[in-house]
Motif scaffolding. Sequence first.
Motif, PDB file in Angstrom:
ATOM      1  N   ASP A  30       0.744  -1.143   0.556  1.00 19.53           N
ATOM      2  CA  ASP A  30       0.189   0.376  -0.238  1.00 19.53           C
ATOM      3  C   ASP A  30       0.994   1.353   0.118  1.00 19.53           C
ATOM      4  O   ASP A  30       2.040   1.267   0.728  1.00 19.53           O
ATOM      5  CB  ASP A  30      -0.968  -0.227   1.410  1.00 19.53           C
ATOM      6  CG  ASP A  30      -2.435  -1.122   1.468  1.00 19.53           C
ATOM      7  OD1 ASP A  30      -2.149  -1.928   0.373  1.00 19.53           O
ATOM      8  OD2 ASP A  30      -2.480  -0.976   2.324  1.00 19.53           O
ATOM      9  N   ASN A  31       0.072   2.424  -0.157  1.00 18.06           N
ATOM     10  CA  ASN A  31       1.661   3.404  -0.836  1.00 18.06           C
ATOM     11  C   ASN A  31       0.596   4.473   0.849  1.00 18.06           C
ATOM     12  O   ASN A  31       1.616   5.766   0.255  1.00 18.06           O
ATOM     13  CB  ASN A  31       1.220   4.554  -1.732  1.00 18.06           C
ATOM     14  CG  ASN A  31       1.322   3.712  -3.114  1.00 18.06           C
ATOM     15  OD1 ASN A  31       2.484   3.149  -3.267  1.00 18.06           O
ATOM     16  ND2 ASN A  31       0.950   3.972  -4.688  1.00 18.06           N
ATOM     17  N   VAL A  32       0.010   3.892   1.441  1.00 16.60           N
ATOM     18  CA  VAL A  32      -0.322   4.942   2.560  1.00 16.60           C
ATOM     19  C   VAL A  32      -0.608   3.388   3.975  1.00 16.60           C
ATOM     20  O   VAL A  32      -0.920   2.785   3.210  1.00 16.60           O
ATOM     21  CB  VAL A  32      -1.798   5.753   2.608  1.00 16.60           C
ATOM     22  CG1 VAL A  32      -1.735   6.089   4.064  1.00 16.60           C
ATOM     23  CG2 VAL A  32      -1.828   6.755   1.471  1.00 16.60           C
ATOM     24  N   TRP A  33       0.737   3.714   4.447  1.00 17.46           N
ATOM     25  CA  TRP A  33       0.393   2.935   5.888  1.00 17.46           C
ATOM     26  C   TRP A  33      -0.410   3.456   7.225  1.00 17.46           C
ATOM     27  O   TRP A  33       0.289   4.426   7.526  1.00 17.46           O
ATOM     28  CB  TRP A  33       1.802   2.108   6.364  1.00 17.46           C
ATOM     29  CG  TRP A  33       2.581   1.675   5.373  1.00 17.46           C
ATOM     30  CD1 TRP A  33       2.198   0.408   3.870  1.00 17.46           C
ATOM     31  CD2 TRP A  33       4.289   1.005   5.729  1.00 17.46           C
ATOM     32  NE1 TRP A  33       2.938   0.089   3.854  1.00 17.46           N
ATOM     33  CE2 TRP A  33       4.304   0.633   4.294  1.00 17.46           C
ATOM     34  CE3 TRP A  33       5.111   1.761   6.686  1.00 17.46           C
ATOM     35  CZ2 TRP A  33       5.693   0.340   4.265  1.00 17.46           C
ATOM     36  CZ3 TRP A  33       5.802   1.144   6.072  1.00 17.46           C
ATOM     37  CH2 TRP A  33       6.383   0.321   5.095  1.00 17.46           C
ATOM     38  N   LEU A  49      -1.134   9.331  12.232  1.00 18.37           N
ATOM     39  CA  LEU A  49      -0.689   7.952  11.968  1.00 18.37           C
ATOM     40  C   LEU A  49      -0.544   7.786  11.409  1.00 18.37           C
ATOM     41  O   LEU A  49      -0.580   6.283  10.873  1.00 18.37           O
ATOM     42  CB  LEU A  49      -1.586   7.264  13.497  1.00 18.37           C
ATOM     43  CG  LEU A  49      -1.109   7.817  15.106  1.00 18.37           C
ATOM     44  CD1 LEU A  49      -2.224   7.339  15.770  1.00 18.37           C
ATOM     45  CD2 LEU A  49       0.142   7.771  15.047  1.00 18.37           C
ATOM     46  N   MET A  50      -0.033   7.756   9.818  1.00 19.79           N
ATOM     47  CA  MET A  50      -0.390   7.715   8.735  1.00 19.79           C
ATOM     48  C   MET A  50       1.185   8.061   8.110  1.00 19.79           C
ATOM     49  O   MET A  50       1.658   9.006   8.257  1.00 19.79           O
ATOM     50  CB  MET A  50      -1.489   8.107   7.701  1.00 19.79           C
ATOM     51  CG  MET A  50      -2.827   7.486   8.322  1.00 19.79           C
ATOM     52  SD  MET A  50      -3.957   7.179   7.228  1.00 19.79           S
ATOM     53  CE  MET A  50      -5.579   7.078   7.908  1.00 19.79           C
ATOM     54  N   ILE A  51       1.788   6.786   7.623  1.00 17.61           N
ATOM     55  CA  ILE A  51       2.357   7.437   6.697  1.00 17.61           C
ATOM     56  C   ILE A  51       2.437   6.730   4.818  1.00 17.61           C
ATOM     57  O   ILE A  51       2.089   6.285   4.520  1.00 17.61           O
ATOM     58  CB  ILE A  51       3.620   6.196   6.769  1.00 17.61           C
ATOM     59  CG1 ILE A  51       4.579   6.264   8.613  1.00 17.61           C
ATOM     60  CG2 ILE A  51       4.930   6.880   5.712  1.00 17.61           C
ATOM     61  CD1 ILE A  51       5.443   5.635   8.900  1.00 17.61           C
ATOM     62  N   THR A  81      10.065   9.558  15.006  1.00 17.27           N
ATOM     63  CA  THR A  81      11.361   9.653  14.677  1.00 17.27           C
ATOM     64  C   THR A  81      11.784   9.317  13.301  1.00 17.27           C
ATOM     65  O   THR A  81      12.360   9.944  12.368  1.00 17.27           O
ATOM     66  CB  THR A  81      12.187   9.040  15.231  1.00 17.27           C
ATOM     67  OG1 THR A  81      12.268   9.728  16.684  1.00 17.27           O
ATOM     68  CG2 THR A  81      13.925   8.952  14.456  1.00 17.27           C
ATOM     69  N   ALA A  82      10.385   8.518  13.066  1.00 25.42           N
ATOM     70  CA  ALA A  82      10.268   7.691  11.649  1.00 25.42           C
ATOM     71  C   ALA A  82       9.554   8.763  10.749  1.00 25.42           C
ATOM     72  O   ALA A  82      10.513   8.893   9.918  1.00 25.42           O
ATOM     73  CB  ALA A  82       9.709   6.641  11.357  1.00 25.42           C
ATOM     74  N   LYS A  83       8.770   9.091  11.656  1.00 30.65           N
ATOM     75  CA  LYS A  83       7.810  10.244  10.464  1.00 30.65           C
ATOM     76  C   LYS A  83       8.815  11.518  10.333  1.00 30.65           C
ATOM     77  O   LYS A  83       9.075  12.474   8.730  1.00 30.65           O
ATOM     78  CB  LYS A  83       6.449  11.029  11.125  1.00 30.65           C
ATOM     79  CG  LYS A  83       5.752  10.524  11.490  1.00 30.65           C
ATOM     80  CD  LYS A  83       4.990   9.729   9.857  1.00 30.65           C
ATOM     81  CE  LYS A  83       3.664  11.054  10.305  1.00 30.65           C
ATOM     82  NZ  LYS A  83       3.471  10.968   8.994  1.00 30.65           N
TER      83      LYS A  83
END
Length: 181
Positions: A30-33, A49-51, A81-83
């Motif tokens: 998926d292109n959005v997690w 809360l989505m990537i 941190t990931a975002k």
Amino acid sequence: MVESIKLQLFDYNPLIPQSDFRCGNSKFSDNVWDFNGFINVEHLSGKRLMIDFEFVVDKPKMLEVIKWFMHHELTTGKFSTAKRNLDGVVRFSKFIKEYAPEVESFSEIDQILLEMYFTYLPEAKSETSGQLISSVSIKKSALALKEILLKGNIKGWDVPKDVRFVQGMYNELIIEPFADF
């Protein structure tokens, strides 16, 4: 800020590396997690809360590496941190689209392109304010790309086979000039 993980974010099984595994409420493909219900951070919900990987869907080889990078960041660190690291990757993607649109893969990054990017960053402007980005943003944007190249080389992602130049260039063009910030 307190972050707690309620549920396992991924169901990745390294014994079946080709499977389309779960990433929160989504799948790797998926292109959005969506991690709503999986991560409990007081001030985050909904889209926060989505990537979203839509910024790079036109470059599938880069998309694949960025997803693996986010998987790595989310399994080894905090969601916030990931975002933040993803924001740095988005800046690199914008740079590529403007200055090197022929580049389709991180494996095409050589010393010349990396130097171009690192020297571009101090001149980059914020999309919201139109002002030059801060020294912190410069460092974070450069760090995200450096991490993709170095971690990707170890993990077998589609990055250059020889990344010996990356750390030295990062130190020389990013860390040393902005050491006081």
